[in-house]
Design a protein around this motif. Sequence first.
Motif, PDB file in Angstrom:
ATOM      1  N   THR A 273      31.600  36.788  45.052  1.00  0.00           N
ATOM      2  CA  THR A 273      32.598  36.366  46.041  1.00  0.00           C
ATOM      3  C   THR A 273      33.854  37.230  46.056  1.00  0.00           C
ATOM      4  O   THR A 273      34.645  37.149  47.000  1.00  0.00           O
ATOM      5  N   THR A 274      34.049  38.052  45.030  1.00  0.00           N
ATOM      6  CA  THR A 274      35.260  38.853  44.963  1.00  0.00           C
ATOM      7  C   THR A 274      35.052  40.006  43.994  1.00  0.00           C
ATOM      8  O   THR A 274      33.948  40.206  43.469  1.00  0.00           O
ATOM      9  N   THR A 275      36.097  40.779  43.777  1.00  0.00           N
ATOM     10  CA  THR A 275      36.061  41.868  42.794  1.00  0.00           C
ATOM     11  C   THR A 275      37.218  41.698  41.821  1.00  0.00           C
ATOM     12  O   THR A 275      38.186  40.962  42.103  1.00  0.00           O
ATOM     13  N   ILE A 276      37.150  42.387  40.722  1.00  0.00           N
ATOM     14  CA  ILE A 276      38.231  42.303  39.727  1.00  0.00           C
ATOM     15  C   ILE A 276      39.537  42.835  40.307  1.00  0.00           C
ATOM     16  O   ILE A 276      40.613  42.280  40.066  1.00  0.00           O
ATOM     17  N   CYS A 277      39.431  43.866  41.112  1.00  0.00           N
ATOM     18  CA  CYS A 277      40.649  44.413  41.748  1.00  0.00           C
ATOM     19  C   CYS A 277      41.302  43.357  42.641  1.00  0.00           C
ATOM     20  O   CYS A 277      42.521  43.154  42.591  1.00  0.00           O
ATOM     21  N   ASN A 278      40.495  42.684  43.454  1.00  0.00           N
ATOM     22  CA  ASN A 278      41.043  41.653  44.335  1.00  0.00           C
ATOM     23  C   ASN A 278      41.603  40.469  43.542  1.00  0.00           C
ATOM     24  O   ASN A 278      42.611  39.866  43.928  1.00  0.00           O
TER      25      ASN A 278
ATOM     26  N   SER B  99      34.771  32.057  22.464  1.00  0.00           N
ATOM     27  CA  SER B  99      34.573  33.501  22.346  1.00  0.00           C
ATOM     28  C   SER B  99      35.249  34.243  23.500  1.00  0.00           C
ATOM     29  O   SER B  99      35.526  33.670  24.564  1.00  0.00           O
ATOM     30  N   PHE B 100      35.505  35.531  23.263  1.00  0.00           N
ATOM     31  CA  PHE B 100      36.119  36.397  24.279  1.00  0.00           C
ATOM     32  C   PHE B 100      35.210  37.595  24.535  1.00  0.00           C
ATOM     33  O   PHE B 100      34.404  37.982  23.694  1.00  0.00           O
ATOM     34  N   GLY B 101      35.392  38.171  25.690  1.00  0.00           N
ATOM     35  CA  GLY B 101      34.683  39.389  26.035  1.00  0.00           C
ATOM     36  C   GLY B 101      35.401  40.121  27.153  1.00  0.00           C
ATOM     37  O   GLY B 101      36.523  39.749  27.537  1.00  0.00           O
ATOM     38  N   GLU B 102      34.764  41.132  27.677  1.00  0.00           N
ATOM     39  CA  GLU B 102      35.332  41.885  28.792  1.00  0.00           C
ATOM     40  C   GLU B 102      34.202  42.269  29.738  1.00  0.00           C
ATOM     41  O   GLU B 102      33.159  42.761  29.301  1.00  0.00           O
ATOM     42  N   ILE B 103      34.403  42.015  31.014  1.00  0.00           N
ATOM     43  CA  ILE B 103      33.417  42.364  32.031  1.00  0.00           C
ATOM     44  C   ILE B 103      33.978  43.474  32.910  1.00  0.00           C
ATOM     45  O   ILE B 103      35.190  43.514  33.173  1.00  0.00           O
ATOM     46  N   LYS B 104      33.107  44.374  33.348  1.00  0.00           N
ATOM     47  CA  LYS B 104      33.529  45.511  34.161  1.00  0.00           C
ATOM     48  C   LYS B 104      32.689  45.568  35.431  1.00  0.00           C
ATOM     49  O   LYS B 104      31.460  45.632  35.362  1.00  0.00           O
ATOM     50  N   ASP B 105      33.357  45.524  36.598  1.00  0.00           N
ATOM     51  CA  ASP B 105      32.636  45.758  37.850  1.00  0.00           C
ATOM     52  C   ASP B 105      33.058  47.111  38.404  1.00  0.00           C
ATOM     53  O   ASP B 105      33.690  47.906  37.694  1.00  0.00           O
ATOM     54  N   HIS B 106      32.729  47.391  39.662  1.00  0.00           N
ATOM     55  CA  HIS B 106      33.005  48.721  40.192  1.00  0.00           C
ATOM     56  C   HIS B 106      34.484  48.957  40.482  1.00  0.00           C
ATOM     57  O   HIS B 106      34.878  50.073  40.833  1.00  0.00           O
ATOM     58  N   THR B 107      35.324  47.910  40.296  1.00  0.00           N
ATOM     59  CA  THR B 107      36.748  48.073  40.579  1.00  0.00           C
ATOM     60  C   THR B 107      37.632  47.991  39.348  1.00  0.00           C
ATOM     61  O   THR B 107      38.828  48.259  39.434  1.00  0.00           O
TER      62      THR B 107
END
Length: 500
Positions: free
Chosen positions: A34-39, A68-76
Amino acid sequence: MTDLSEQQIIRRKKLDKLKLLGINPYPSEEYEVTTTICNIRKNFTEKETISISIAGRLMRLRILGKASFGEIKDHTGCMQIYFTQDYLSSNQIRKEDAYNIFLKKLVDIGDIIGIKGILFKTKMGELTIHVLQFTLLSKSIRPLPQVKMDKNKKIYDAFSNTEQRYRMRYVDLIVNDHVKEIFLKRARIIQKIRNFLDKKGYIEVDTPILQSIPGGAIARPFETYHNTLGIPLYLRIANELYLKRLIIGGFHGVYEFSRNFRNEGMDRIHNPEFTVLELYVAYKDYYWMMNFTEKLVKCICNKFQKKENNHINFKIPFPRIPILDSIKKYTGFDIKEMGKKELRKVCNKLHIEENITMSKAKLIENIFEEKCEKNYINPTFIIDYPVEMSPLTKRHRDKENLSERFELIINGQEIANAYSELNDPIDQLDRLREQMKLSEKKDESISIDQDFIRALEFGMPPTAGIGIGIDRLVMLLTQKKSIQEVLLFPQMRPDKRVKK
């Protein structure tokens, strides 16, 4: 699995365990994003609860008991994620087992996941996604290289081996964020050029990559064979002659972003396949093309030039310097009246490579490239090349034995090459025959494009043409010293470690 590393074996076992739990590690269903990390970062507000659904690659994971913690990366970009045993669910497994997948370390860094959740800020002020549901979208069975940083965010363990980066560009793009920026910038540069030309009313076209005669430049081609037609074919070394055919056919202005192929040496500014913008405009000459090029280059470079690159001044007009004057200035030799024998002596005195097989044109080219080119940092037009160096160019209207040709040099490199195009079919055929005598091929039916000569005989209007090296332009605007840095997949020797 004897050829697999320990980590690869472990991950394949995890794959099997996931399947036993009923999880398809490579599901076919569409995942709603529904969205991107940049948005998310742009639009976040603490005044309302925002539910989101995104997908990307897991880049960091820290299991801390029930939370727990983590980090997700999309194209933005990247964002922190947070999930707990009490609230985490999955559409692939029972809710009570969802968190256990992480506790049992069946999910790894590098896996591609989909997550649904709500946004919040941690006590440290970091924007975070509280994950309520996750979906495994693609299991990574080969571990990523881990890029590590110290407390000052200084990288000290990175995927930085040049050969590895070029061979595995997909990994390079995953772990080195700055690399992706190069190619996003490349795409924007090409789009800006395309918009500039479209606004002028010029038409983008496609011409053949497979050609029966390798014409339009002097270079060794790649050869292949067409089984149905029963003829040899060549990957194009240039698209020039086809674009001129379109001018003859009645197009006013045509251009193409051309992939060209030359079976020759490789170095930091040469790759066997490369991209050139070719533009041809009817009823113009090389003086007009110089003015046009100034506007185009200034438009592109003012938009994309890095601040660190501001030692280059793109103020117009660019200087216009005859090539023979440049050689005299930087070598002390006046070669205007010299023949091949005398030029070879000059090369010897200047310690420049030469041999008896080199033509007069090649000798002059070597002298300029070795002793002059590097001196032109600000954009400079090198003009009025000897006729011998320019077989597709009109003879100069005012200067004997010279042609109406220029090259644009920026930061010590050739960026563009342009002509007042030769449209006299008789003179063109004579010059191609002379060129053929100096080449390895002596068969006129193979070396000369007779159909192009026939096309010229129908009449081509006065035309200005230019070729701009896109790869070198991108190198300039991204401050890269190697062409391989601006090619997604540069040509390399096969990796002997990879089994066929």
